[in-house]
Motif scaffolding. Structure first.
Motif, PDB file in Angstrom:
ATOM      1  N   MET A   1      -7.558 -85.518  -8.912  1.00  0.00           N
ATOM      2  CA  MET A   1      -6.143 -85.326  -9.168  1.00  0.00           C
ATOM      3  C   MET A   1      -5.694 -84.059  -8.445  1.00  0.00           C
ATOM      4  N   PRO A   2      -4.694 -84.150  -7.566  1.00  0.00           N
ATOM      5  CA  PRO A   2      -4.207 -82.951  -6.882  1.00  0.00           C
ATOM      6  C   PRO A   2      -3.388 -82.067  -7.821  1.00  0.00           C
ATOM      7  N   VAL A   3      -3.571 -80.761  -7.654  1.00  0.00           N
ATOM      8  CA  VAL A   3      -2.873 -79.776  -8.476  1.00  0.00           C
ATOM      9  C   VAL A   3      -2.124 -78.827  -7.545  1.00  0.00           C
ATOM     10  N   LYS A   4      -0.942 -78.445  -7.941  1.00  0.00           N
ATOM     11  CA  LYS A   4      -0.162 -77.499  -7.154  1.00  0.00           C
ATOM     12  C   LYS A   4      -0.679 -76.083  -7.419  1.00  0.00           C
ATOM     13  N   VAL A   5      -1.010 -75.376  -6.333  1.00  0.00           N
ATOM     14  CA  VAL A   5      -1.477 -73.992  -6.423  1.00  0.00           C
ATOM     15  C   VAL A   5      -0.457 -73.116  -5.713  1.00  0.00           C
ATOM     16  N   MET A   6       0.098 -72.164  -6.443  1.00  0.00           N
ATOM     17  CA  MET A   6       1.073 -71.235  -5.888  1.00  0.00           C
ATOM     18  C   MET A   6       0.331 -70.098  -5.184  1.00  0.00           C
ATOM     19  N   ILE A   7       0.730 -69.819  -3.947  1.00  0.00           N
ATOM     20  CA  ILE A   7       0.068 -68.812  -3.133  1.00  0.00           C
ATOM     21  C   ILE A   7       0.973 -67.586  -3.025  1.00  0.00           C
ATOM     22  N   PRO A   8       0.469 -66.400  -3.370  1.00  0.00           N
ATOM     23  CA  PRO A   8       1.293 -65.194  -3.273  1.00  0.00           C
ATOM     24  C   PRO A   8       1.515 -64.797  -1.809  1.00  0.00           C
ATOM     25  N   THR A   9       2.581 -64.100  -1.556  1.00  0.00           N
ATOM     26  CA  THR A   9       2.965 -63.714  -0.198  1.00  0.00           C
ATOM     27  C   THR A   9       1.830 -63.076   0.603  1.00  0.00           C
ATOM     28  N   PRO A  10       1.060 -62.116   0.056  1.00  0.00           N
ATOM     29  CA  PRO A  10       0.011 -61.495   0.877  1.00  0.00           C
ATOM     30  C   PRO A  10      -1.095 -62.457   1.329  1.00  0.00           C
ATOM     31  N   LEU A  11      -1.250 -63.592   0.646  1.00  0.00           N
ATOM     32  CA  LEU A  11      -2.306 -64.542   0.999  1.00  0.00           C
ATOM     33  C   LEU A  11      -1.806 -65.723   1.828  1.00  0.00           C
ATOM     34  N   GLU A  24      -7.435 -80.599  -4.974  1.00  0.00           N
ATOM     35  CA  GLU A  24      -8.097 -81.452  -5.964  1.00  0.00           C
ATOM     36  C   GLU A  24      -8.986 -80.614  -6.881  1.00  0.00           C
ATOM     37  N   GLY A  25      -9.096 -81.026  -8.116  1.00  0.00           N
ATOM     38  CA  GLY A  25     -10.003 -80.380  -9.041  1.00  0.00           C
ATOM     39  C   GLY A  25      -9.621 -80.640 -10.479  1.00  0.00           C
ATOM     40  N   GLN A  26     -10.629 -80.556 -11.365  1.00  0.00           N
ATOM     41  CA  GLN A  26     -10.392 -80.763 -12.788  1.00  0.00           C
ATOM     42  C   GLN A  26     -10.520 -79.483 -13.594  1.00  0.00           C
ATOM     43  N   THR A  27     -11.089 -78.443 -12.972  1.00  0.00           N
ATOM     44  CA  THR A  27     -11.187 -77.129 -13.614  1.00  0.00           C
ATOM     45  C   THR A  27     -10.735 -76.074 -12.609  1.00  0.00           C
TER      46      THR A  27
END
Length: 98
Positions: A1-11, A24-27
């Protein structure tokens, strides 16, 4: 299941300047590992040489700090949003004495 990951500006330079990515990931551990595989230059900014999440990297699931959940074992469900927040420190305070 794809999950949305928010990336901070410096990264963002390490994620093709994207402010969010689908991983993708469950944990949390699976998501962060897959994120590092997808964006290898990001890995050294998230993990130390021994593979542990760096102390200054905070991870949240739906605005809840994983340190108060199950840490890297925190389960992710559909619709969750993961945010990576680097701790900010520094500055120099000098008291002026007259």
């Amino acid at each position: 299941m794809p999950v949305k990951v928010m990336i901070p500006t410096p990264l963002r330079p390490y994620t093709e300047n994207k402010d969010s990515v689908e991983v993708e990931g469950q944990t949390i551990d699976e998501i962060l590992s897959n994120l590092a595989l997808k964006y290898p230059q990001l890995k050294r900014h998230l993990f130390s040489e021994d593979g542990r999440l760096r102390n200054f990297v905070n991870v949240y699931v739906n605005e809840e700090d994983i340190r108060y959940l199950d840490g890297g074992d925190t389960k992710i469900k559909e619709g969750d949003v993961v945010s990576i927040i680097p701790a900010i420190a520094g500055g120099n305070f000098q008291e002026k004495i007259f």
